[in-house]
Design a protein around this motif. Structure first.
Motif, PDB file in Angstrom:
ATOM      1  N   VAL A 181       0.855  -1.189   0.000  1.00 38.67           N
ATOM      2  CA  VAL A 181       0.000   0.000   0.000  1.00 38.67           C
ATOM      3  C   VAL A 181       0.894   1.242   0.000  1.00 38.67           C
ATOM      4  N   THR A 182       0.812   2.022  -1.069  1.00 37.51           N
ATOM      5  CA  THR A 182       1.546   3.283  -1.151  1.00 37.51           C
ATOM      6  C   THR A 182       0.670   4.393  -0.590  1.00 37.51           C
ATOM      7  N   TYR A 183       1.203   5.153   0.360  1.00 37.80           N
ATOM      8  CA  TYR A 183       0.408   6.188   1.018  1.00 37.80           C
ATOM      9  C   TYR A 183       1.209   7.480   1.144  1.00 37.80           C
ATOM     10  N   ALA A 184       0.487   8.555   1.385  1.00 39.14           N
ATOM     11  CA  ALA A 184       1.093   9.864   1.651  1.00 39.14           C
ATOM     12  C   ALA A 184       0.527  10.397   2.954  1.00 39.14           C
ATOM     13  N   LEU A 185       1.357  11.118   3.692  1.00 40.30           N
ATOM     14  CA  LEU A 185       0.948  11.709   4.960  1.00 40.30           C
ATOM     15  C   LEU A 185       1.083  13.220   4.915  1.00 40.30           C
ATOM     16  N   GLY A 186       0.214  13.913   5.611  1.00 39.90           N
ATOM     17  CA  GLY A 186       0.272  15.366   5.699  1.00 39.90           C
ATOM     18  C   GLY A 186      -0.602  15.858   6.838  1.00 39.90           C
ATOM     19  N   LYS A 187      -0.625  17.170   7.037  1.00 36.67           N
ATOM     20  CA  LYS A 187      -1.445  17.735   8.102  1.00 36.67           C
ATOM     21  C   LYS A 187      -2.931  17.606   7.792  1.00 36.67           C
ATOM     22  N   ASN A 188      -3.280  17.775   6.523  1.00 34.12           N
ATOM     23  CA  ASN A 188      -4.668  17.701   6.096  1.00 34.12           C
ATOM     24  C   ASN A 188      -4.724  17.477   4.588  1.00 34.12           C
ATOM     25  N   LYS A 189      -5.930  17.324   4.060  1.00 37.14           N
ATOM     26  CA  LYS A 189      -6.082  17.067   2.624  1.00 37.14           C
ATOM     27  C   LYS A 189      -5.584  18.244   1.792  1.00 37.14           C
ATOM     28  N   LYS A 190      -5.819  19.457   2.281  1.00 38.08           N
ATOM     29  CA  LYS A 190      -5.376  20.631   1.541  1.00 38.08           C
ATOM     30  C   LYS A 190      -3.867  20.636   1.367  1.00 38.08           C
ATOM     31  N   GLU A 191      -3.143  20.319   2.432  1.00 38.50           N
ATOM     32  CA  GLU A 191      -1.687  20.282   2.346  1.00 38.50           C
ATOM     33  C   GLU A 191      -1.228  19.202   1.366  1.00 38.50           C
ATOM     34  N   LEU A 192      -1.850  18.035   1.411  1.00 34.05           N
ATOM     35  CA  LEU A 192      -1.477  16.955   0.496  1.00 34.05           C
ATOM     36  C   LEU A 192      -1.707  17.361  -0.949  1.00 34.05           C
ATOM     37  N   ARG A 193      -2.836  18.022  -1.196  1.00 30.63           N
ATOM     38  CA  ARG A 193      -3.162  18.449  -2.564  1.00 30.63           C
ATOM     39  C   ARG A 193      -2.165  19.498  -3.044  1.00 30.63           C
ATOM     40  N   GLU A 194      -1.841  20.455  -2.186  1.00 35.05           N
ATOM     41  CA  GLU A 194      -0.890  21.510  -2.568  1.00 35.05           C
ATOM     42  C   GLU A 194       0.502  20.934  -2.820  1.00 35.05           C
ATOM     43  N   GLN A 195       0.920  19.979  -2.001  1.00 34.06           N
ATOM     44  CA  GLN A 195       2.219  19.345  -2.204  1.00 34.06           C
ATOM     45  C   GLN A 195       2.263  18.608  -3.535  1.00 34.06           C
ATOM     46  N   PHE A 196       1.192  17.897  -3.825  1.00 35.59           N
ATOM     47  CA  PHE A 196       1.168  17.116  -5.063  1.00 35.59           C
ATOM     48  C   PHE A 196       1.278  18.021  -6.289  1.00 35.59           C
ATOM     49  N   LEU A 197       0.628  19.176  -6.231  1.00 41.25           N
ATOM     50  CA  LEU A 197       0.619  20.078  -7.376  1.00 41.25           C
ATOM     51  C   LEU A 197       1.873  20.945  -7.441  1.00 41.25           C
ATOM     52  N   SER A 198       2.707  20.893  -6.392  1.00 42.67           N
ATOM     53  CA  SER A 198       3.925  21.698  -6.383  1.00 42.67           C
ATOM     54  C   SER A 198       5.045  20.985  -7.133  1.00 42.67           C
ATOM     55  N   ASP A 199       6.113  21.720  -7.428  1.00 44.52           N
ATOM     56  CA  ASP A 199       7.259  21.137  -8.131  1.00 44.52           C
ATOM     57  C   ASP A 199       7.954  20.060  -7.307  1.00 44.52           C
ATOM     58  N   SER A 200       7.932  20.207  -5.983  1.00 47.87           N
ATOM     59  CA  SER A 200       8.627  19.245  -5.124  1.00 47.87           C
ATOM     60  C   SER A 200       7.818  17.971  -4.882  1.00 47.87           C
ATOM     61  N   GLY A 201       6.502  18.034  -5.114  1.00 50.26           N
ATOM     62  CA  GLY A 201       5.667  16.848  -4.957  1.00 50.26           C
ATOM     63  C   GLY A 201       5.380  16.509  -3.505  1.00 50.26           C
ATOM     64  N   LEU A 202       4.794  15.331  -3.306  1.00 47.55           N
ATOM     65  CA  LEU A 202       4.453  14.879  -1.955  1.00 47.55           C
ATOM     66  C   LEU A 202       5.707  14.680  -1.123  1.00 47.55           C
ATOM     67  N   GLN A 203       5.660  15.137   0.137  1.00 50.34           N
ATOM     68  CA  GLN A 203       6.845  15.134   0.978  1.00 50.34           C
ATOM     69  C   GLN A 203       6.989  13.863   1.812  1.00 50.34           C
ATOM     70  N   GLU A 204       5.874  13.313   2.250  1.00 52.11           N
ATOM     71  CA  GLU A 204       5.938  12.133   3.116  1.00 52.11           C
ATOM     72  C   GLU A 204       5.192  10.964   2.465  1.00 52.11           C
ATOM     73  N   THR A 205       5.918  10.121   1.776  1.00 49.80           N
ATOM     74  CA  THR A 205       5.317   8.946   1.144  1.00 49.80           C
ATOM     75  C   THR A 205       6.097   7.700   1.547  1.00 49.80           C
ATOM     76  N   ASP A 206       5.412   6.591   1.558  1.00 46.48           N
ATOM     77  CA  ASP A 206       6.066   5.330   1.905  1.00 46.48           C
ATOM     78  C   ASP A 206       5.150   4.180   1.487  1.00 46.48           C
ATOM     79  N   ASP A 207       5.656   2.959   1.638  1.00 44.35           N
ATOM     80  CA  ASP A 207       4.884   1.764   1.330  1.00 44.35           C
ATOM     81  C   ASP A 207       4.717   0.926   2.593  1.00 44.35           C
ATOM     82  N   ALA A 208       3.520   0.417   2.789  1.00 41.83           N
ATOM     83  CA  ALA A 208       3.248  -0.523   3.875  1.00 41.83           C
ATOM     84  C   ALA A 208       3.019  -1.889   3.241  1.00 41.83           C
ATOM     85  N   VAL A 209       3.885  -2.840   3.568  1.00 42.66           N
ATOM     86  CA  VAL A 209       3.858  -4.145   2.918  1.00 42.66           C
ATOM     87  C   VAL A 209       3.501  -5.229   3.935  1.00 42.66           C
ATOM     88  N   VAL A 210       2.573  -6.110   3.542  1.00 39.96           N
ATOM     89  CA  VAL A 210       2.237  -7.259   4.387  1.00 39.96           C
ATOM     90  C   VAL A 210       2.289  -8.527   3.548  1.00 39.96           C
TER      91      VAL A 210
END
Length: 220
Positions: A181-210
């Motif tokens: 499961v690939t996920y992104a973390l942020g303070k809220n949905k607005k922050e996640l959306r703004e990060q995604f649309l920025s040049d730097s992209g999502l800041q906190e992403t990782d994979d959870a594997v089981v």
């Protein structure tokens, strides 16, 4: 290399669709410890257009992916649906459904599921598995009230759908299902959306594997 590139492109597209529309597959919720598997299966039947099945095997799951404090992915059930037909009595390929739900009780953190991938006995297939978001109805405490009544509570869950005609490695015993499961973390949905649309992209992403080892009695 080509397969990985295709999956990467799909992940980017799904992430863009989720964040651009302000949607997320996870919500602030506590996942119930005990859920009637039939309440989950009935939702899957409705969404998948399944009229009936020749047999259904159910396995309770206990695996948990710890993301952060008070943010987890809890695996609930695996369903093996065989010899099913749709509303037009047309045959549906046998399918394996693995159901999980994100529990997030944090007020200061948001988690967004970007992409779900998986394999069976090390085998992967193009465009498989599928990710099916579902809303599960919980039966009211009053046994006289049906599930789905106005006073029913609900929670959000995710079904990972393996079409077994695409996974010949699935066998009668010794099956191991790996899910990432690939996920992104942020303070809220607005922050996640703004990060995604920025040049730097999502800041906190990782994979959870089981890795889920299904018992031999699961395949009948």
């Amino acid at each position: 290399m080509i397969r990985k590139k295709k999956r990467y492109v799909i992940a980017i597209f799904m992430a863009f669709a989720a964040l651009f529309t302000g949607c997320s597959t996870s919500v602030k919720q506590t996942v119930p410890q005990h859920t009637d598997p039939q309440s989950i299966l009935s939702v899957i039947y409705d969404l998948e257009g399944i009229k009936s099945a020749g047999s259904v095997s159910t396995e309770s799951l206990t695996e948990i992916s710890e993301i952060e404090d008070n943010i987890t992915i809890r695996y609930q059930y695996a369903f093996l649906v065989k010899d099913a037909v749709n509303q037009n009595n047309q045959a549906i390929p046998d399918r394996l459904y693995v159901v999980s739900a994100v529990e997030n009780t944090r007020k200061d953190r948001e988690i967004s599921i970007q992409y779900i991938d998986g394999s069976i006995n090390g085998e992967i297939a193009e465009h498989n598995p599928r990710h099916l978001p579902i809303t599960v109805n919980l039966c009211p405490d009053d046994s006289k009230s049906p599930c789905g009544a106005d006073d029913s509570k609900t929670y959000k869950a995710d079904a990972v759908v393996f079409s077994l005609d695409q996974f010949p490695a699935f066998r009668s015993h010794g099956n191991v299902v790996d899910i990432s499961v690939t996920y992104a973390l942020g303070k809220n949905k607005k922050e996640l959306r703004e990060q995604f649309l920025s040049d730097s992209g999502l800041q906190e992403t990782d994979d959870a594997v089981v890795s889920l080892k299904l018992p031999d009695t699961f395949v009948k």
